[in-house]
Design a protein around this motif. Structure first.
Motif, short mmCIF file in Angstrom:
data_model
loop_
_atom_site.label_atom_id
_atom_site.label_comp_id
_atom_site.label_asym_id
_atom_site.label_seq_id
_atom_site.Cartn_x
_atom_site.Cartn_y
_atom_site.Cartn_z
N GLU A 42 4.87 3.98 6.57
CA GLU A 42 4.94 2.85 7.20
C GLU A 42 5.03 1.54 6.48
N THR A 43 4.54 1.34 5.44
CA THR A 43 4.71 0.13 4.57
C THR A 43 6.08 -0.27 4.29
N LEU A 44 7.03 0.82 3.93
CA LEU A 44 8.48 0.69 3.67
C LEU A 44 9.23 0.48 4.92
N GLN A 45 8.76 0.71 6.07
CA GLN A 45 9.48 0.56 7.34
C GLN A 45 9.07 -0.78 7.74
N CYS A 46 8.32 -1.57 7.17
CA CYS A 46 7.92 -2.88 7.63
C CYS A 46 9.29 -3.84 7.47
N PRO A 47 9.52 -4.48 8.69
CA PRO A 47 10.79 -5.20 8.55
C PRO A 47 10.44 -6.86 7.60
N TYR A 60 -10.64 5.35 3.91
CA TYR A 60 -9.26 5.37 4.19
C TYR A 60 -8.75 4.16 5.21
N LEU A 61 -7.98 3.32 4.56
CA LEU A 61 -7.50 2.26 5.57
C LEU A 61 -6.39 2.41 6.25
N ASP A 62 -6.32 2.41 7.70
CA ASP A 62 -5.22 2.58 8.34
C ASP A 62 -4.27 1.40 7.99
N GLU A 63 -2.96 1.62 8.26
CA GLU A 63 -1.73 0.66 7.67
C GLU A 63 -2.40 -0.61 8.42
N ASN A 64 -2.64 -0.57 9.57
CA ASN A 64 -2.86 -1.82 10.20
C ASN A 64 -4.05 -2.60 9.48
N CYS A 65 -5.08 -2.26 8.62
CA CYS A 65 -5.91 -2.65 8.00
C CYS A 65 -5.31 -3.62 6.85
N PHE A 66 -4.22 -2.87 6.26
CA PHE A 66 -3.60 -3.50 5.02
C PHE A 66 -2.88 -4.81 5.57
N GLN A 67 -2.27 -4.74 6.79
CA GLN A 67 -1.38 -5.69 7.08
C GLN A 67 -2.18 -6.63 8.13
N ARG A 68 -3.42 -6.67 8.32
CA ARG A 68 -4.26 -7.50 9.38
C ARG A 68 -4.30 -9.05 8.88
N GLY A 69 -4.29 -9.13 7.49
CA GLY A 69 -4.30 -10.62 7.02
C GLY A 69 -3.02 -11.49 7.33
N PHE A 70 -1.91 -10.54 7.89
CA PHE A 70 -0.50 -11.29 8.03
C PHE A 70 -0.44 -11.38 9.63
N ASP A 71 -1.38 -10.98 10.47
CA ASP A 71 -1.56 -11.17 11.94
C ASP A 71 -1.92 -12.62 12.46
N ASP A 72 -1.87 -13.02 13.56
CA ASP A 72 -2.15 -14.06 14.33
C ASP A 72 -3.59 -14.45 13.92
N GLN A 73 -3.90 -15.33 12.92
CA GLN A 73 -5.44 -15.82 12.84
C GLN A 73 -5.94 -16.39 13.66
N ALA A 74 -5.11 -17.07 14.72
CA ALA A 74 -5.82 -17.90 15.80
C ALA A 74 -6.65 -17.10 16.76
N GLU A 106 -11.32 -9.26 11.87
CA GLU A 106 -10.96 -7.71 11.38
C GLU A 106 -10.13 -8.27 10.01
N ALA A 107 -9.49 -9.41 9.91
CA ALA A 107 -8.82 -9.62 8.53
C ALA A 107 -9.76 -9.89 7.51
N ILE A 108 -10.84 -10.47 8.04
CA ILE A 108 -11.95 -10.87 6.82
C ILE A 108 -12.44 -9.34 6.48
N ALA A 109 -13.03 -8.65 7.49
CA ALA A 109 -13.28 -7.48 7.29
C ALA A 109 -12.57 -6.62 6.13
N CYS A 110 -11.51 -6.30 6.66
CA CYS A 110 -10.59 -5.66 5.81
C CYS A 110 -10.50 -6.12 4.53
N GLN A 111 -10.42 -7.44 4.19
CA GLN A 111 -10.15 -8.25 3.11
C GLN A 111 -11.57 -7.94 1.96
N ASP A 112 -12.77 -7.90 2.65
CA ASP A 112 -13.84 -7.45 2.21
C ASP A 112 -13.82 -6.14 1.58
N VAL A 113 -13.28 -5.11 2.45
CA VAL A 113 -13.21 -3.73 1.71
C VAL A 113 -12.55 -3.68 0.80
N ILE A 114 -11.27 -4.32 0.67
CA ILE A 114 -10.34 -4.39 -0.32
C ILE A 114 -11.19 -5.08 -1.89
#
Length: 145
Positions: A52-57, A4-18, A25-33
């Motif tokens: 939570e996904t539908l509430q994403c702005p 089970y991936l928490d919503e933040n795992c599905f969204q991690r690739g969009f966060d500040d990769q700097a 975490e984004a790489i790890a989540c992508q690996d799981v997917i």
């Protein structure tokens, strides 16, 4: 294996990769997917993830996550037992309501692993019955060994 991936795992690739941690975490989540796409594990999609996904702005994030939801083989809908379990988890562990619902959904799906980038959840609860609760980076480290 059921994950089970928490919503933040599905969204991690969009966060500040700097930020190094976020990038890892984004790489790890992508690996799981990718493992789910390859049939190496089964992902869970729940009504709480959909909410939570539908509430994403951000429309591009929302659409990307909804596309990813299609690879989730196990679905968990709302039910009285999920809500009762969530209430109990929130009370017993001091979890936020949404976090407790996610964990209750993961338990309902008989998940082996619950992954989250939320340190607060991981600090409060490490295991729920037979389900390990951990950060995606720690999961990948464990799987590589």
């Amino acid at each position: 294996m059921i994950v089970y991936l928490d919503e933040n795992c599905f969204q991690r690739g969009f966060d500040d990769q700097a930020q190094v941690r976020i990038k890892m975490e984004a790489i790890a989540c992508q690996d799981v997917i990718q493992r789910a796409e390859a049939g190496e594990l089964d992902l869970v999609w729940s009504f709480m993830l959909l909410d939570e996904t539908l509430q994403c702005p951000f429309p591009e994030r929302k659409m990307a996550v909804l596309r990813l939801s299609k690879i989730c083989k196990i679905r968990v809908g709302p039910s009285d037992d999920v809500y009762r379990r969530a209430f109990s988890l929130g009370k017993d562990y001091g979890l936020a309501a949404k976090d407790a619902v996610h964990l209750a959904c993961a338990a309902k799906a008989h998940s082996d692993i619950f992954l989250s980038c939320d340190d607060d959840i991981i600090k409060k609860i490490k295991r729920l019955e037979n389900m390990e609760i951990m950060n995606p980076i720690d999961y990948i480290r464990k799987e590589v060994q």
